[in-house]
Enzyme design. Structure first.
Site, PDB file in Angstrom:
ATOM      1  N   PRO A   1      60.396  42.865  31.356  1.00 23.00           N
ATOM      2  CA  PRO A   1      61.558  42.145  31.904  1.00 23.00           C
ATOM      3  C   PRO A   1      61.281  40.663  32.088  1.00 23.00           C
ATOM      4  O   PRO A   1      60.297  40.295  32.733  1.00 23.00           O
ATOM      5  CB  PRO A   1      61.762  42.826  33.264  1.00 23.00           C
ATOM      6  CG  PRO A   1      60.396  43.309  33.643  1.00 23.00           C
ATOM      7  CD  PRO A   1      59.722  43.700  32.357  1.00 23.00           C
TER       8      PRO A   1
ATOM      9  N   ASP B   1      63.408  41.093  35.593  1.00 26.99           N
ATOM     10  CA  ASP B   1      62.460  40.932  36.686  1.00 26.99           C
ATOM     11  C   ASP B   1      63.101  39.962  37.673  1.00 26.99           C
ATOM     12  O   ASP B   1      63.364  38.819  37.334  1.00 26.99           O
ATOM     13  CB  ASP B   1      61.154  40.350  36.126  1.00 26.99           C
ATOM     14  CG  ASP B   1      59.989  40.592  37.046  1.00 26.99           C
ATOM     15  OD1 ASP B   1      60.168  41.269  38.083  1.00 26.99           O
ATOM     16  OD2 ASP B   1      58.891  40.116  36.736  1.00 26.99           O
TER      17      ASP B   1
ATOM     18  N   TRP C   1      54.573  41.233  40.202  1.00 24.73           N
ATOM     19  CA  TRP C   1      53.992  41.830  38.996  1.00 24.73           C
ATOM     20  C   TRP C   1      53.873  43.343  39.131  1.00 24.73           C
ATOM     21  O   TRP C   1      53.877  44.059  38.134  1.00 24.73           O
ATOM     22  CB  TRP C   1      52.617  41.234  38.709  1.00 24.73           C
ATOM     23  CG  TRP C   1      52.717  39.820  38.246  1.00 24.73           C
ATOM     24  CD1 TRP C   1      52.426  38.709  38.968  1.00 24.73           C
ATOM     25  CD2 TRP C   1      53.190  39.374  36.980  1.00 24.73           C
ATOM     26  NE1 TRP C   1      52.679  37.586  38.219  1.00 24.73           N
ATOM     27  CE2 TRP C   1      53.144  37.960  36.996  1.00 24.73           C
ATOM     28  CE3 TRP C   1      53.655  40.026  35.831  1.00 24.73           C
ATOM     29  CZ2 TRP C   1      53.541  37.191  35.912  1.00 24.73           C
ATOM     30  CZ3 TRP C   1      54.054  39.253  34.751  1.00 24.73           C
ATOM     31  CH2 TRP C   1      53.992  37.859  34.801  1.00 24.73           C
TER      32      TRP C   1
ATOM     33  N   GLN D   1      50.881  37.087  29.212  1.00 22.12           N
ATOM     34  CA  GLN D   1      51.075  38.332  29.937  1.00 22.12           C
ATOM     35  C   GLN D   1      49.798  39.170  30.046  1.00 22.12           C
ATOM     36  O   GLN D   1      49.815  40.253  30.614  1.00 22.12           O
ATOM     37  CB  GLN D   1      52.175  39.171  29.271  1.00 22.12           C
ATOM     38  CG  GLN D   1      53.524  38.529  29.337  1.00 22.12           C
ATOM     39  CD  GLN D   1      53.987  38.307  30.756  1.00 22.12           C
ATOM     40  OE1 GLN D   1      53.740  39.112  31.644  1.00 22.12           O
ATOM     41  NE2 GLN D   1      54.623  37.173  30.997  1.00 22.12           N
TER      42      GLN D   1
ATOM     43  N   TRP E   1      51.957  41.238  32.822  1.00 20.22           N
ATOM     44  CA  TRP E   1      52.571  42.545  32.609  1.00 20.22           C
ATOM     45  C   TRP E   1      51.660  43.511  31.874  1.00 20.22           C
ATOM     46  O   TRP E   1      51.634  44.698  32.169  1.00 20.22           O
ATOM     47  CB  TRP E   1      53.880  42.349  31.841  1.00 20.22           C
ATOM     48  CG  TRP E   1      54.765  43.545  31.827  1.00 20.22           C
ATOM     49  CD1 TRP E   1      55.240  44.231  32.906  1.00 20.22           C
ATOM     50  CD2 TRP E   1      55.304  44.205  30.674  1.00 20.22           C
ATOM     51  NE1 TRP E   1      56.043  45.262  32.491  1.00 20.22           N
ATOM     52  CE2 TRP E   1      56.101  45.264  31.130  1.00 20.22           C
ATOM     53  CE3 TRP E   1      55.186  43.979  29.306  1.00 20.22           C
ATOM     54  CZ2 TRP E   1      56.784  46.109  30.258  1.00 20.22           C
ATOM     55  CZ3 TRP E   1      55.876  44.812  28.442  1.00 20.22           C
ATOM     56  CH2 TRP E   1      56.658  45.872  28.913  1.00 20.22           C
TER      57      TRP E   1
ATOM     58  N   LYS F   1      52.300  22.197  23.960  1.00 24.57           N
ATOM     59  CA  LYS F   1      52.955  23.390  24.475  1.00 24.57           C
ATOM     60  C   LYS F   1      54.318  23.032  25.059  1.00 24.57           C
ATOM     61  O   LYS F   1      54.459  22.052  25.789  1.00 24.57           O
ATOM     62  CB  LYS F   1      52.089  24.015  25.563  1.00 24.57           C
ATOM     63  CG  LYS F   1      52.615  25.349  26.045  1.00 24.57           C
ATOM     64  CD  LYS F   1      51.859  25.858  27.248  1.00 24.57           C
ATOM     65  CE  LYS F   1      52.553  27.078  27.820  1.00 24.57           C
ATOM     66  NZ  LYS F   1      51.923  27.530  29.066  1.00 24.57           N
TER      67      LYS F   1
ATOM     68  N   LYS G   1      58.782  23.086  30.667  1.00 25.93           N
ATOM     69  CA  LYS G   1      59.847  22.367  31.345  1.00 25.93           C
ATOM     70  C   LYS G   1      59.361  20.995  31.815  1.00 25.93           C
ATOM     71  O   LYS G   1      60.052  20.001  31.689  1.00 25.93           O
ATOM     72  CB  LYS G   1      60.341  23.182  32.546  1.00 25.93           C
ATOM     73  CG  LYS G   1      61.775  23.669  32.379  1.00 25.93           C
ATOM     74  CD  LYS G   1      62.323  24.226  33.676  1.00 25.93           C
ATOM     75  CE  LYS G   1      61.829  25.639  33.953  1.00 25.93           C
ATOM     76  NZ  LYS G   1      62.439  26.255  35.131  1.00 25.93           N
TER      77      LYS G   1
END
Length: 953
Positions: A53, A92, A520, A556, A560, A593, A596
């Site tokens: 998610p 999530d 998490w 992740q 996750w 990379k 934001k």
RNA sequence: GGGCCGCUAGCUCAACUGGCAGAGCGCCGUGCUGAUAACGCGGAGGUAGGUGGUUCGAGUCCACCGCGGCCCA
């Protein structure tokens, strides 16, 4: 042409892929194609996919398309292979990132302001914020053709989901794995909260200056002799409780004036000025020596402290080889003191200020106290030397305060108890690329530490632990019902904090601990929590555990990928996924990379509107999996131009002529492959190999292994098959050769559309629907390789022919003989090719005869009158064709042609009239200028020639 | 400080287990073309990040170093 009925819709060669895609998104929605693709596989064996998610705390960026593209490709592929692939979306919704987004919105910051604002209202805002962002995520996902069941998504904040998570915690509680631990964590004294490693990672700053001080610790037995210790955090010195040495490290006792100093031999360069070695010893010889405390504040009255102990973490890389240990402000320190039974107490409060008992520095913020402490030690002649170091140090990524390491209570899951199983289950998982599993994930697991699951925050799954006020009895709750709430009650703070329970032991009042759960843990619970297991969906869960496949980006690994693994291993004894693709990061065109804060995030809508979703998907599928991807307008433009347009133009070429000739794939029996011309047999052989290659690669989760051969095939199709076959479609007569060409190209395009369907679902759909008249390529089966069509010998010969052509064209170029001028003969190196293939080479090289076996290429450069006229006739045809085009005639229009020419050109018109008429669809070829026919003067072989064309109606 | 990945033409990237360094884009020249926003042929452009080692032979294997990215401390 004629009375033929066109079975294909016309194709715009100037296609706009973004517009095409928007139409198809709408079509799929109306048609419910996705729902249908599930319905037709109902009851078939499952291919189990889990959606990791996304955290709905911000707008999706182009870098979010990447893992979602990989998720989608396998859902489509396995559906086409006949499996039932449920794709339940998920969101999530909890956690600090969401809270921070809301804090920004509300222009508040920190826990105190949240509590003033009101926790109930704050959590409502969090929920609203999540829903707002989920709408954007869904829109992006649908636009990129990531097919999922968004209407039945799982949401981690739903009561059912929370209760599944509670159940999981209860299982762990009952297994004795949950405990309240006193640990050192990175801590922000301004925000008054420990930070997660995830947050910590965002706040490191290089070149941070800190004091570097060397301090004397005088031995009780011999105050002239000091142990020299080094620290960059003077504020921890009042908390000193021990000095650590390495048992096997060599140490020196040296004399400097009236004083002796002990340091590691390997760190002797830390000494200032002259010295004389008095004695050599090992760390184990120092262990047990008592020293004079610097300050009296850190040790409670009972127990032994402030002596030398041996520790395994002492190194001689820096410092003095003697490590100042303050139990509560360093992870190693606390562990050591707990192991050795050394007593300690806090000298600093939760706001990062010295407590009143530390009289000299009471109330001072620790960083402000640093220089005062150094000065104090200097006055007491305990400071050996002082400098400034520049190193990497963590800061609070929210408020920029320097973090401190600080011991406090947290709830943990003792994952270290299952470390062996975690490692072995991970090793049994298929990682793509493999080094992610063995390297990054494997190393991480080998150093597994217990999972800190509590957060002193508000918007999260409340930890279901109740503790008795009177007797400290504790209890873990696993459902709403158990505490007298309806199943669908809002279980969030602050409501849940009102619930008190009677203590079974002493009859006192139990209250919930205030912390919420690490988010998490929420997402790691999705295999069962998305079903509401075990209260709901028991069978469904059992059918869908573990997943065949998951895919996420590399970040992740500790997220996750780990939480899924850890929870599943503890609860079910095995990993939750069998295969995992780990994608890399999306970089901008300069290789940075996308993030934001850098402001270089490529807006997905920009990509969709200018290039389309297929283009960006194809970039991701053909670039090396797991690596970083550079993506920008140039790369997108290139993939459109290099791959998508050539394919589209092959398709458009086919449809253009098929409409003219009224070709109907169902209209005539297929010419057996063995009877088709060699180009067709070659292409079908290539196709057969391609199908097998792509299929095998996708079964192995090797996306590059499928996409790159597909791209190479499309290039061959466009630049060799179609180039060499143009005349077969263009010629007027409808014979077996033309039928074979149509049937071959149609079959190949349909098969390519099916092969491409998982990768570029829009392009494949547009082609397939028009070429077959069927509802959707995504309801079709994945192609199976036509074994009979596979002819490796032919492919080898064709490759040889292409090399021969290459050599021949190079020779013509070197001899300045343009290709339109036919030559009598050429000799090429290599073995003779079969006549059918040699014919292709002759056409391509424009020579009458071909011999093989020469040492190099040699051309018969003697141009006879006949060859000369033939060459001119091709110039003439070319000029007329250009004029036809400029005149706006349709490809199939018949014309009358007039010409006014002299000399050689006139002779060529006369002698090659039939050829010119056939090539240019001229029903008449007349010498002289016609009245009322607009014409044009062109240069042919340096001569002025007037050409006039008129359409025959 | 530790781990993982990468470093090959101006740019973006290939090359099964070690076996003559390639493609695309861009540039120059030229040819071809009633599918293409194209395509073909030729050319310029490379000490393969560096240094050692193993090997008959290293872009490929090993060691160390440098630079970049990511993860962790």
């Amino acid at each position: 042409m004629k009375e033929a009925r066109a079975v294909f819709e016309p194709v715009d060669p100037k296609v706009s892929f973004p517009a095409l895609e928007r139409e198809l998104v709408e079509f799929w929605k109306q048609d419910q194609t996705f729902e249908e693709s599930l319905r037709i596989r109902e009851g078939a064996p499952r291919f189990v996919f889990y959606e990791g998610p996304p955290t709905a705390n911000g707008k999706p960026g182009t870098h979010h398309i990447l893992p979602r593209a990989f998720k989608d490709v396998f859902g489509r592929y396995w559906t086409m292979k006949g499996r039932f692939v449920e794709r339940k979306a998920g969101w999530d919704t909890h956690g600090l990132p969401v809270e921070l987004e809301v804090e920004k919105e509300l222009k508040i910051s920190g826990k105190q302001q949240i509590e003033e604002y009101g926790v109930a209202e704050f959590n409502e805002r969090c929920k609203e914020s999540v829903h707002r962002y989920v709408r954007q995520w869904r829109e992006m996902s649908e636009r990129m053709a990531f097919w999922q069941d968004y209407d039945n998504a799982y949401w981690t904040y739903h009561s059912d989901y929370i209760q599944s998570v509670w159940w999981a915690l209860k299982q762990m509680w009952d297994q004795g794995l949950v405990y309240l631990g006193f640990r050192v964590a990175p801590y922000c004294p301004r925000c008054m909260t420990p930070l997660s490693s995830h947050e910590l990672a965002q706040g490191y700053k290089d070149d941070t200056p800190d004091p570097s001080v060397y301090v004397r610790f005088r031995l009780k037995s011999d105050p002239k002799t000091s142990l020299l210790a080094w620290t960059t955090t003077p504020w921890t010195l009042p908390g000193n409780v021990a000095l650590a040495v390495g048992a096997d490290i060599g140490y020196l006792k040296v004399r400097q004036g009236q004083e002796n100093v002990i340091v590691a031999e390997a760190r002797a360069d830390a000494l200032e000025g002259e010295y004389e070695v008095v004695e050599r010893m090992r760390g184990q010889d120092l262990a047990g020596l008592d020293y004079e405390p610097l300050y009296p504040y850190s040790v409670p009255s009972e127990g032994r402290a402030q002596y030398v102990v041996d520790a395994d973490f002492v190194s001689t890389e820096e410092g003095t080889g003697i490590v100042h240990t303050s139990a509560l402000y360093g992870a190693d320190d606390l562990r050591l003191c707990q192991e050795k039974g050394i007593p300690f107490r806090h000298t600093v409060d939760l706001r990062g200020r010295f407590i009143p008992e530390v009289e000299k520095f009471a109330g001072l913020f620790v960083k402000d106290a640093d220089p005062l402490i150094v000065e104090d030690l200097r006055e007491r002649r305990l400071l050996y030397k002082e400098a400034v170091v520049r190193h990497t140090y963590p800061f609070c990524w929210r408020c920029d305060t320097a973090l401190i390491y600080y011991a406090l209570n947290s709830w943990y899951v003792r994952t270290t108890d299952r470390k062996e199983k975690l490692v072995s289950q991970n090793a049994a998982t298929n990682w793509v690329p493999p080094y992610m599993g063995t390297g990054r994930m494997g190393d991480w697991l080998a150093n597994n530490v217990d999972w800190a699951i509590s957060r002193s925050r508000y918007w999260g799954t409340p930890l279901p632990f109740w503790v008795c006020e009177s007797c400290e009895e504790s209890r873990c709750v696993e459902s709403a019902e158990e505490i007298g709430l309806p199943r669908d009650a809002d279980l969030h703070r602050p409501h849940i904090d009102q619930v008190t329970l009677p203590c079974a032991k002493c009859g006192g009042t139990m209250r919930r601990i205030p912390e919420v759960l690490d988010c998490w843990f929420d997402s790691g619970a999705m295999p069962f929590a998305q079903r509401g297991y075990p209260q709901h969906g028991k069978q469904l869960f059992e059918e869908t555990f573990p997943a065949d496949f998951i895919a996420e980006a590399v970040d992740q690994t500790r997220g996750w990928f780990y939480s899924l693994l850890a929870e599943s291993v503890i609860l079910f004894g095995r990993n939750a996924y069998k295969n995992v693709i780990c994608t890399g990061h999306v970089l901008d065109e300069r290789g940075q990379k996308a993030s934001k804060s850098r402001g270089n995030v490529l807006d997905p809508n920009y990509v969709f509107d200018h290039f389309g979703s297929d283009a960006i998907r194809w970039i991701f599928f053909t670039a090396p999996v797991g690596e970083s991807y550079r993506v920008g307008p140039q790369a997108l433009q290139e993939v459109v131009r290099r791959f998508m347009l050539p394919l589209w133009n092959v398709y458009s070429f086919f449809v253009t002529y098929a409409r003219i000739d009224g070709f109907d794939p169902a209209g005539r029996a297929a010419v057996p492959v063995g009877q088709r011309p060699v180009l067709d047999r070659w292409l079908l052989s290539r196709l057969s190999g391609l199908v097998r290659t792509a299929d095998v690669a996708l079964e192995r989760y090797d996306v590059n292994g499928a996409s790159r051969p597909l791209e190479a095939f499309v290039e061959d199709l466009s630049t060799w098959y179609v180039r060499r076959s143009r005349r077969r479609f263009w010629k007027s007569e409808s014979d077996a050769d033309k039928t074979a060409a149509y049937q071959t190209l149609h079959e190949v395009l349909v098969t390519v559309a099916r092969l491409l369907a998982p990768f570029v679902p829009f392009l494949a759909e547009a082609m397939y629907r028009n070429l077959t008249g069927e509802r959707s390529v995504h309801l079709a089966d994945f192609p199976t390789a036509e074994v009979g069509a596979h002819d490796p010998g032919l492919e080898t010969q064709m490759a040889a022919a292409r090399r021969a052509v290459e050599a021949g064209l190079a020779a013509r170029d070197a001899a300045h003989l343009k290709v339109r001028q036919p030559l009598n003969a050429a000799v090429l190196p290599g073995d003779p090719l079969p006549e059918e293939i040699a014919g292709i080479v002759r056409d391509e090289l424009n020579v009458k005869q071909l011999k093989f076996g020469g040492a190099g290429v040699s051309l018969d450069t003697n141009i006879t009158e006949e060859l000369r006229l033939e060459g001119l006739s091709r110039d003439i045809v070319r000029a007329i064709q250009q004029l036809r085009k400029d005149s706006g005639f349709n490809i199939e229009d018949r014309i009358q042609t007039w010409y006014d020419a002299d000399g050689q050109v006139a002779r060529a018109f006369a002698s090659q009239a039939d050829y010119i008429k056939a090539e240019t669809l001229s029903v008449e070829l007349n010498r002289g200028r016609a009245e009322g026919v607009s014409g044009k003067s062109v240069k042919i072989d340096g001569e002025e020639v007037w050409l006039g064309l008129k359409q025959v109606t």
